[in-house]
Motif scaffolding. Structure first.
Motif, mmCIF file in Angstrom:
data_model
loop_
_atom_site.group_PDB
_atom_site.id
_atom_site.type_symbol
_atom_site.label_atom_id
_atom_site.label_comp_id
_atom_site.label_asym_id
_atom_site.label_seq_id
_atom_site.Cartn_x
_atom_site.Cartn_y
_atom_site.Cartn_z
ATOM 1 N N ALA A 18 -86.421 0.226 -43.847
ATOM 2 C CA ALA A 18 -88.027 -0.131 -43.383
ATOM 3 C C ALA A 18 -87.834 -1.147 -42.169
ATOM 4 O O ALA A 18 -86.638 -1.804 -41.717
ATOM 5 C CB ALA A 18 -88.670 -1.043 -44.294
ATOM 6 N N GLY A 19 -89.065 -1.388 -41.409
ATOM 7 C CA GLY A 19 -89.059 -2.313 -40.521
ATOM 8 C C GLY A 19 -88.744 -2.007 -38.940
ATOM 9 O O GLY A 19 -88.318 -0.722 -38.840
ATOM 10 N N VAL A 20 -88.899 -2.561 -38.114
ATOM 11 C CA VAL A 20 -88.386 -2.409 -36.597
ATOM 12 C C VAL A 20 -86.848 -2.150 -36.600
ATOM 13 O O VAL A 20 -86.241 -3.132 -37.041
ATOM 14 C CB VAL A 20 -88.717 -3.474 -35.776
ATOM 15 C CG1 VAL A 20 -88.568 -3.285 -34.264
ATOM 16 C CG2 VAL A 20 -90.215 -3.992 -35.677
ATOM 17 N N LYS A 21 -86.589 -0.992 -35.938
ATOM 18 C CA LYS A 21 -85.106 -0.660 -35.743
ATOM 19 C C LYS A 21 -84.758 -0.331 -34.292
ATOM 20 O O LYS A 21 -85.561 0.158 -33.700
ATOM 21 C CB LYS A 21 -84.827 0.496 -36.720
ATOM 22 C CG LYS A 21 -85.100 0.176 -38.050
ATOM 23 C CD LYS A 21 -84.494 1.499 -38.837
ATOM 24 C CE LYS A 21 -85.533 2.381 -39.330
ATOM 25 N NZ LYS A 21 -86.787 2.050 -40.046
ATOM 26 N N VAL A 22 -83.564 -0.930 -34.063
ATOM 27 C CA VAL A 22 -83.119 -0.412 -32.599
ATOM 28 C C VAL A 22 -81.704 0.438 -32.965
ATOM 29 O O VAL A 22 -80.844 0.188 -33.546
ATOM 30 C CB VAL A 22 -82.558 -1.754 -31.787
ATOM 31 C CG1 VAL A 22 -81.919 -1.549 -30.722
ATOM 32 C CG2 VAL A 22 -83.832 -2.510 -31.535
ATOM 33 N N ILE A 23 -81.704 1.515 -32.277
ATOM 34 C CA ILE A 23 -80.358 2.282 -32.261
ATOM 35 C C ILE A 23 -79.682 1.989 -31.059
ATOM 36 O O ILE A 23 -80.097 2.314 -29.837
ATOM 37 C CB ILE A 23 -80.776 3.792 -32.267
ATOM 38 C CG1 ILE A 23 -81.668 4.216 -33.370
ATOM 39 C CG2 ILE A 23 -79.463 4.578 -32.297
ATOM 40 C CD1 ILE A 23 -82.447 5.659 -33.387
ATOM 41 N N ALA A 24 -78.455 1.358 -31.138
ATOM 42 C CA ALA A 24 -77.485 1.073 -30.079
ATOM 43 C C ALA A 24 -76.544 2.045 -30.049
ATOM 44 O O ALA A 24 -75.973 2.611 -30.954
ATOM 45 C CB ALA A 24 -77.155 -0.403 -30.406
ATOM 46 N N VAL A 72 -85.451 1.092 -24.921
ATOM 47 C CA VAL A 72 -86.448 2.278 -24.486
ATOM 48 C C VAL A 72 -87.170 2.571 -25.771
ATOM 49 O O VAL A 72 -86.491 2.737 -26.748
ATOM 50 C CB VAL A 72 -85.637 3.523 -24.129
ATOM 51 C CG1 VAL A 72 -86.667 4.556 -23.833
ATOM 52 C CG2 VAL A 72 -84.735 3.344 -22.843
ATOM 53 N N PRO A 73 -88.426 2.177 -25.870
ATOM 54 C CA PRO A 73 -89.310 2.471 -26.934
ATOM 55 C C PRO A 73 -89.393 3.973 -27.289
ATOM 56 O O PRO A 73 -89.767 4.750 -26.350
ATOM 57 C CB PRO A 73 -90.792 2.004 -26.689
ATOM 58 C CG PRO A 73 -90.782 2.018 -25.214
ATOM 59 C CD PRO A 73 -89.378 1.811 -24.629
ATOM 60 N N VAL A 74 -89.199 4.519 -28.586
ATOM 61 C CA VAL A 74 -89.316 5.863 -28.743
ATOM 62 C C VAL A 74 -90.060 6.158 -29.977
ATOM 63 O O VAL A 74 -90.487 7.006 -30.518
ATOM 64 C CB VAL A 74 -87.948 6.677 -29.032
ATOM 65 C CG1 VAL A 74 -86.744 6.424 -28.133
ATOM 66 C CG2 VAL A 74 -87.282 5.847 -30.337
ATOM 67 N N LEU A 78 -89.468 1.608 -33.319
ATOM 68 C CA LEU A 78 -88.149 2.295 -33.086
ATOM 69 C C LEU A 78 -87.933 2.056 -31.562
ATOM 70 O O LEU A 78 -88.620 2.691 -30.849
ATOM 71 C CB LEU A 78 -88.125 3.771 -33.421
ATOM 72 C CG LEU A 78 -86.721 4.405 -33.537
ATOM 73 C CD1 LEU A 78 -85.694 3.445 -34.268
ATOM 74 C CD2 LEU A 78 -86.694 5.851 -34.107
ATOM 75 N N TRP A 79 -86.725 1.624 -31.288
ATOM 76 C CA TRP A 79 -86.226 1.558 -29.754
ATOM 77 C C TRP A 79 -84.863 2.171 -29.812
ATOM 78 O O TRP A 79 -84.146 2.061 -30.790
ATOM 79 C CB TRP A 79 -86.156 -0.037 -29.473
ATOM 80 C CG TRP A 79 -87.465 -0.483 -29.597
ATOM 81 C CD1 TRP A 79 -88.086 -0.964 -30.814
ATOM 82 C CD2 TRP A 79 -88.060 -1.056 -28.419
ATOM 83 N NE1 TRP A 79 -89.216 -1.877 -30.556
ATOM 84 C CE2 TRP A 79 -89.235 -1.715 -29.123
ATOM 85 C CE3 TRP A 79 -88.019 -1.075 -27.192
ATOM 86 C CZ2 TRP A 79 -90.451 -2.250 -28.418
ATOM 87 C CZ3 TRP A 79 -89.098 -1.570 -26.497
ATOM 88 C CH2 TRP A 79 -90.103 -2.314 -27.006
ATOM 89 N N VAL A 80 -84.544 2.719 -28.657
ATOM 90 C CA VAL A 80 -83.328 3.032 -28.288
ATOM 91 C C VAL A 80 -82.532 1.979 -27.556
ATOM 92 O O VAL A 80 -83.077 1.943 -26.310
ATOM 93 C CB VAL A 80 -82.872 4.460 -27.831
ATOM 94 C CG1 VAL A 80 -81.429 4.623 -27.314
ATOM 95 C CG2 VAL A 80 -83.391 5.425 -28.971
ATOM 96 N N ALA A 81 -81.419 1.387 -27.559
ATOM 97 C CA ALA A 81 -80.694 0.389 -26.571
ATOM 98 C C ALA A 81 -79.620 1.476 -25.902
ATOM 99 O O ALA A 81 -78.510 1.539 -26.707
ATOM 100 C CB ALA A 81 -80.145 -0.758 -27.418
#
Length: 160
Positions: A18-24, A72-74, A78-81
């Motif tokens: 759950a929660g805010v996630k960043v895919i690096a 980058v917000p997706v 959810l964000w992609v770094a």
């Protein structure tokens, strides 16, 4: 004192929890996007590739280069770094691995305050270890120092 990295089986482009996630993930400094983990990202969202290519084209006027990070917000949470941690691409075995550990370290250092600001957990494959040719035993301590050491939860995904 941070938590340990959580290792799971699965796909880092479909992060769990759950929660805010960043895919690096790690990109090269050439503007090339077309092999490896980026393909899984591009199957889900066009924005990370589009932003990476746009930033590379405009690199004379921005910070694009080794150690740079682009968030980058997706999705809503959810964000992609896009982390530039690879010098060029390997075209032959004799060239040596294109991974740049110091650039990955710098990128993780830039990612940490952004993740804290977002209240996000960070999700990744074994960054720098695929096409970049890096060794996880050299990258894991960087992830631990920069992210989990700052109190950011990190999950590393190993594909089945």
């Amino acid at each position: 004192m941070g938590e340990a990295i959580d290792y799971v089986r699965g796909d880092a482009s479909a992060p769990q929890g759950a929660g805010v996630k960043v895919i690096a993930h790690v990109c090269n400094d050439l503007g090339g996007w077309g092999k490896g983990f980026v393909l899984a990202l591009s199957r889900r969202w066009p924005e990370p590739e589009a932003e990476y290519r746009r930033r590379h084209r405009a690199r004379a006027g921005n910070d694009f280069g080794l150690g740079a990070v682009q968030l980058v917000p997706v999705g809503r949470y959810l964000w992609v770094a896009n982390m530039v941690g690879q010098r060029g691409i390997r075209t032959s075995r004799s060239q040596g691995a294109p991974v740049r550990y110091e650039a990955i370290d710098a990128a993780l250092g830039r990612l940490a305050p952004r993740a804290l600001e977002l209240g996000a957990s960070v999700h990744m494959p074994r960054i720098g270890c695929g096409l970049a040719g890096g060794r996880w035993d050299r990258i894991e301590p960087l992830v631990t120092a920069r992210l989990t050491g700052a109190g950011i939860p990190v999950t590393v995904y190993d594909h089945d």
